[in-house]
Design an enzyme around this catalytic site. Structure first.
Site, mmCIF file in Angstrom:
data_model
loop_
_atom_site.group_PDB
_atom_site.id
_atom_site.type_symbol
_atom_site.label_atom_id
_atom_site.label_comp_id
_atom_site.label_asym_id
_atom_site.label_seq_id
_atom_site.Cartn_x
_atom_site.Cartn_y
_atom_site.Cartn_z
ATOM 1 N N ASP A 87 0.850 -1.192 0.000
ATOM 2 C CA ASP A 87 0.000 0.000 0.000
ATOM 3 C C ASP A 87 0.886 1.243 0.000
ATOM 4 O O ASP A 87 1.976 1.229 -0.564
ATOM 5 C CB ASP A 87 -0.940 -0.028 1.204
ATOM 6 C CG ASP A 87 -2.279 0.623 0.909
ATOM 7 O OD1 ASP A 87 -2.300 1.849 0.716
ATOM 8 O OD2 ASP A 87 -3.291 -0.087 0.849
ATOM 9 N N HIS A 97 -4.080 5.904 3.699
ATOM 10 C CA HIS A 97 -4.669 4.655 3.225
ATOM 11 C C HIS A 97 -3.876 3.444 3.715
ATOM 12 O O HIS A 97 -4.453 2.432 4.149
ATOM 13 C CB HIS A 97 -4.720 4.666 1.695
ATOM 14 C CG HIS A 97 -5.559 3.581 1.094
ATOM 15 N ND1 HIS A 97 -5.049 2.337 0.782
ATOM 16 C CD2 HIS A 97 -6.868 3.543 0.733
ATOM 17 C CE1 HIS A 97 -5.999 1.595 0.238
ATOM 18 N NE2 HIS A 97 -7.120 2.308 0.207
ATOM 19 N N SER A 102 -10.986 -1.606 -0.123
ATOM 20 C CA SER A 102 -9.693 -1.602 0.565
ATOM 21 C C SER A 102 -9.868 -1.982 2.018
ATOM 22 O O SER A 102 -9.012 -2.630 2.618
ATOM 23 C CB SER A 102 -9.047 -0.214 0.484
ATOM 24 O OG SER A 102 -8.709 0.118 -0.825
#
Length: 578
Positions: free
Chosen positions: A35, A108, A395
């Site tokens: 990520d 994120h 996600s």
């Protein structure tokens, strides 16, 4: 809520807790996360009470800007970063906008790495971070980060060599090729699966139109996002005493009634068209008419609430036409309501001389760690710093990964617009870890099986493997579902193999629900296993009924094997033309 539903919810919770306990809360399982990096100071990555790093771990804690070896611990056991592919395409990394290290600037990465009671998966799971996503030079953080194929493949190579057991990848590539040759996740995950590494990926957030699911390679666990039983309730109290349901995490803090207006009636003349009126687009609301009021917008995005704030509004009520609400940490008080609630509010405005209201109180909607180098909204106007944030999307569902087609209260799963969903929307159904630990039967597929599948698609993925002269159709891949498109002729027969992992001397009986317009016949209809590890073949024949017309639409059905304890269910999807 009925007693049966309450009991069922409690049993689901208890079974999940029992599974975690039996698995020693993920002890020594190493999960690699690809990520945008990590925020190592987050409490989610605390290693208190954890034992030594597993001896099987071969990875490193790669140092870089604002990140050194001391940032790794017994929870966060490894970290690497990859930027050669990024710099080859985008030029030198702008180090005023991102860290040349495993440290995250977006949010994120820490969020996906900590999902699962905000502890990085199960409490005793070890984490290895592979930073492959970077801030794009020509866009803001709110517009997302960019991840390059070369960097992704390099991370796969290292993760495999490092000794991860699971790879969690909450990103997707839009490949320019029809199949898998241009998709680094499909390529890298095939090599990972060869080494018995489980790869779980999000299915992407496009859609809900057809053919928008990403990461569909059959060797990947592809995870969609569904709602959970978490509601951030924010009842809207109208001046006439009526209550309209809403959801928010940013309510009005002063409890009193405020004037209520509809955006359409407080717009600057000439700034909207017939198809944009009432949507609170930037620059459309009149400060004179909005100041001190609550504004209703038929638009649920951040920009709508920002426009209400710009025009001096007290708060925004945002209407949504879908069957799900994504709560957002708005910069100003705002709540989101479904379409029926929005219609109630509009009717109230039209029939009341002085309409007023009060917003009374404050995953999908998953709370997890966040980067303190990023704000909750990742917008220049948002200067807040938070340790945790609520985010929605596949996600967030990917790290959560037997399934069921019912939701948590036992009712059929619905799609985003409230209709009953089909297998193209929910796949095999809601993931149920406690059942997956004891599935009864499994459908094994080997690395060679996947190569044969690629051969059936005329793809030579591995140069050292020679495809046979005659290759079976792709639908014969030993997969726990069956999809047949463009069924040429009146019937098609495929083979499946199941392995008994339940108990010795097991007998499984078949149940079938054929897709409308087709007849499904499975032989044999009873499977008897004398011991664990025993395999049985069965043939599935799908026959089109003579009345069916050739059309693109798919019909859906299912078949189930059951021994009275285990329910091994497989979806069926069939169409008569491509």
């Amino acid at each position: 809520m009925g007693l049966c539903e309450l009991t069922r919810r409690n049993s689901l919770v208890n079974s999940g807790e029992e599974l975690l306990k039996n698995a020693n809360y993920g002890e020594d399982i190493i999960v690699g996360v690809m990520d945008s990096g990590v925020w190592p100071e987050s409490s989610s990555f605390n290693d208190e009470g954890m034992g030594p790093v597993p001896k099987s771990w071969n990875g490193i804690c790669q140092e870089g800007v604002a990140f050194n070896a001391s940032h790794c611990n017994r929870k966060l056991i490894g970290a690497r970063y990859y930027f050669k592919g990024y710099e080859a395409e985008a030029g030198p990394l702008n180090e005023t906008r991102d860290f040349r290290s495993p440290r995250d600037v977006d949010g994120h990465g820490p969020h996906t790495a900590s999902t699962g009671t905000a502890t990085g998966g199960a409490p005793n799971v070890r984490l290895a971070i592979y930073k492959i996503c970077w801030t794009a030079p020509d866009q803001s953080l709110a517009e997302g980060v960019t991840c390059l194929p070369d960097d992704t493949l390099a991370a796969f190579d290292d993760a495999i060599a490092d000794g991860v057991h699971v790879l969690s990848i909450s990103l997707a590539f839009q490949s320019e090729t029809k199949y898998y040759t241009g998709d680094p996740i499909a390529i890298g995950s095939l090599h990972a699966v060869k080494r018995n590494i489980v790869v779980a990926c999000g299915s992407g957030n496009d859609g809900p139109t057809p053919s928008t699911v990403a990461n569909v390679a059959p060797w990947i666990i592809t995870v969609g996002a569904s709602n959970i039983n978490r509601v951030f309730s924010s009842p809207i109290l109208l001046g006439n005493g009526m209550i309209v349901e809403g959801q928010t995490v940013t309510p009005i803090r002063r409890r009193r009634l405020h004037p209520l207006v509809y955006a359409r009636y407080v717009e600057i003349r000439g700034t909207t068209a017939s198809n944009t009126t009432g949507t609170c687009l930037p620059g459309t609301l009149s400060r004179k008419l909005v100041r001190g009021k609550v504004v209703i917008c038929i638009n649920s995005d951040i920009q709508a609430s920002m426009e209400v704030k710009r025009a001096g509004g007290v708060a925004a009520i945002l209407g949504i036409s879908f069957n799900e609400i994504q709560v957002i940490p708005f910069l100003n008080p705002a709540t989101v309501t479904f379409l029926d609630g929005l219609n109630t509010l509009l009717t109230y405005i039209l029939t009341e001389k002085h309409p007023t209201l009060d917003i009374t109180a404050p995953g999908f909607n998953i709370l997890a760690a966040w980067s303190e180098a990023s704000s909750p909204l990742k917008m220049p106007e948002d200067r807040r710093v938070v340790k945790y944030n609520i985010v929605s999307g596949t996600s967030m569902s990917c790290p959560h990964v037997s399934a069921t087609i019912n939701n948590a209260v036992g009712r059929p799963i619905k799609n985003a617009i409230g209709d009953y969903a089909n297998p193209f929307e929910y796949g095999s159904g809601h993931f149920r870890p406690s059942r997956a630990a004891d599935p009864g039967l499994i459908y094994n597929a080997t690395y060679t099986d996947y190569l044969l599948y690629l051969c059936s698609q005329n793809i030579r993925q591995v140069s050292s493997y020679n495809c046979p002269d005659k290759v079976r159709a792709a639908s014969n891949l030993n997969y726990p579902s069956l999809a047949i498109a463009n069924m040429r002729g009146s019937s098609r027969t495929v083979t499946r193999v199941v392995t008994n992992v339940g108990k010795d001397n097991s007998t499984y009986i078949l149940a079938v629900s054929s897709p409308p317009g087709y007849i499904v016949d499975i032989v044999p209809k009873i499977l008897r296993f004398s011991k664990l590890g025993k395999k049985h073949n069965f043939n599935i024949t799908v026959t089109a009924q003579s009345s069916i017309e050739s059309r693109n639409e798919f019909s859906f059905g299912w078949y189930t094997w059951s021994d009275g304890v285990h329910m091994v269910r497989s979806p069926i999807a069939v169409s008569s033309s491509a």
